[in-house]
Design a protein around this motif. Structure first.
Motif, short mmCIF file in Angstrom:
data_model
loop_
_atom_site.label_atom_id
_atom_site.label_comp_id
_atom_site.label_asym_id
_atom_site.label_seq_id
_atom_site.Cartn_x
_atom_site.Cartn_y
_atom_site.Cartn_z
N GLY A 1 -8.88 -13.45 0.99
CA GLY A 1 -7.85 -13.53 2.02
C GLY A 1 -6.48 -13.84 1.45
O GLY A 1 -5.46 -13.24 1.84
N SER A 2 -6.42 -14.76 0.49
CA SER A 2 -5.15 -15.09 -0.16
C SER A 2 -4.60 -13.91 -0.95
O SER A 2 -3.40 -13.66 -0.95
CB SER A 2 -5.33 -16.28 -1.11
N ALA A 3 -5.49 -13.18 -1.59
CA ALA A 3 -5.08 -11.99 -2.34
C ALA A 3 -4.52 -10.93 -1.40
O ALA A 3 -3.50 -10.29 -1.69
CB ALA A 3 -6.25 -11.43 -3.15
N LEU A 4 -5.18 -10.76 -0.26
CA LEU A 4 -4.71 -9.77 0.71
C LEU A 4 -3.34 -10.15 1.28
O LEU A 4 -2.48 -9.29 1.47
CB LEU A 4 -5.73 -9.61 1.84
N LYS A 5 -3.12 -11.45 1.52
CA LYS A 5 -1.81 -11.90 2.00
C LYS A 5 -0.72 -11.62 0.96
O LYS A 5 0.38 -11.20 1.31
CB LYS A 5 -1.85 -13.39 2.32
N ALA A 6 -1.04 -11.85 -0.31
CA ALA A 6 -0.07 -11.57 -1.37
C ALA A 6 0.26 -10.09 -1.43
O ALA A 6 1.42 -9.71 -1.63
CB ALA A 6 -0.61 -12.06 -2.72
N LEU A 7 -0.74 -9.26 -1.25
CA LEU A 7 -0.51 -7.81 -1.26
C LEU A 7 0.30 -7.37 -0.04
O LEU A 7 1.20 -6.54 -0.16
CB LEU A 7 -1.83 -7.05 -1.32
N GLU A 8 0.00 -7.93 1.11
CA GLU A 8 0.76 -7.58 2.32
C GLU A 8 2.22 -7.99 2.19
O GLU A 8 3.11 -7.31 2.68
CB GLU A 8 0.13 -8.21 3.56
N ALA A 9 2.45 -9.09 1.48
CA ALA A 9 3.84 -9.55 1.27
C ALA A 9 4.61 -8.56 0.40
O ALA A 9 5.85 -8.51 0.46
CB ALA A 9 3.84 -10.93 0.63
N CYS A 10 3.92 -7.77 -0.37
CA CYS A 10 4.57 -6.76 -1.23
C CYS A 10 4.94 -5.49 -0.46
O CYS A 10 5.76 -4.70 -0.94
CB CYS A 10 3.64 -6.35 -2.35
N ARG A 11 4.35 -5.30 0.68
CA ARG A 11 4.51 -4.04 1.41
C ARG A 11 5.97 -3.64 1.64
O ARG A 11 6.33 -2.49 1.42
CB ARG A 11 3.74 -4.08 2.72
N PRO A 12 6.87 -4.56 2.06
CA PRO A 12 8.26 -4.13 2.35
C PRO A 12 9.01 -3.55 1.14
O PRO A 12 9.88 -2.72 1.30
CB PRO A 12 8.94 -5.42 2.83
N HIS A 13 8.64 -3.98 -0.07
CA HIS A 13 9.39 -3.51 -1.24
C HIS A 13 8.51 -2.81 -2.28
O HIS A 13 8.88 -2.70 -3.44
CB HIS A 13 10.17 -4.67 -1.88
N THR A 14 7.34 -2.33 -1.84
CA THR A 14 6.46 -1.65 -2.78
C THR A 14 7.03 -0.28 -3.17
O THR A 14 7.72 0.36 -2.38
CB THR A 14 5.04 -1.48 -2.20
N LYS A 15 6.72 0.15 -4.37
CA LYS A 15 7.19 1.47 -4.79
C LYS A 15 6.15 2.55 -4.54
O LYS A 15 6.45 3.72 -4.62
CB LYS A 15 7.64 1.45 -6.25
N ASN A 16 4.90 2.13 -4.22
CA ASN A 16 3.85 3.12 -3.96
C ASN A 16 2.94 2.59 -2.84
O ASN A 16 1.95 1.92 -3.09
CB ASN A 16 3.05 3.39 -5.24
N GLU A 17 3.30 2.93 -1.63
CA GLU A 17 2.58 2.47 -0.44
C GLU A 17 1.11 2.88 -0.47
O GLU A 17 0.22 2.11 -0.10
CB GLU A 17 3.26 3.03 0.81
N GLN A 18 0.83 4.08 -0.95
CA GLN A 18 -0.55 4.57 -0.98
C GLN A 18 -1.42 3.72 -1.92
O GLN A 18 -2.53 3.34 -1.57
CB GLN A 18 -0.58 6.04 -1.42
#
Length: 132
Positions: free
Chosen positions: A26-43
């Motif tokens: 769950g903590s890992a998923l939250k960290a990944l979701e926090a990256c979503r706004p500035h990710t360079k590869n959404e897929q």
């Protein structure tokens, strides 16, 4: 492929590793979701999130297992498969059905365990012995 800079990648890897190492997906998923706004590869980000969600129930607390001296890899299983099945079945031109592959694995396990009498009398097959 998810992060824009090396610094972001290093920080994300650190968060993911520390979370997953102790089984906190769950903590890992939250960290990944926090990256979503500035990710360079959404897929790629979504693929990693989906991967972790699909395997959530299989991700254990590796730190606890290590402290308890429990195995974390599949080397023992792979070696057993190699001893029991692979050497015999991987000859050129061979074809095996599931039923004959299972029968071969059972026979080889009985042989390696030296448990012919138990098999002949009760048709019982012990788990593979860990020592020869």
């Amino acid at each position: 492929m998810i992060c824009s800079t090396r610094a972001e990648k290093k920080a994300l890897n650190s968060k993911l590793h520390s979370s997953i190492w102790i089984g906190r997906v769950g903590s890992a998923l939250k960290a990944l979701e926090a990256c979503r706004p500035h990710t360079k590869n959404e897929q790629r980000l979504q693929e990693l999130i989906d991967y972790l969600k699909a395997r959530n129930s299989y991700i254990v607390n590796y730190n606890e297992r290590r402290l308890n001296r429990q195995y974390m890899g599949s080397a023992h299983t792979e070696k057993a498969c190699d001893l029991i099945v692979a050497k015999r079945q991987k000859n050129k031109g061979m074809y095996w059905s599931e039923a004959t592959a299972d029968a071969l694995a059972e026979t080889k396990t009985v042989m390696l365990n030296r448990a012919w009498d138990l098999y002949r009398v009760d048709r019982e097959i012990l788990p593979l012995a860990t020592t020869p």
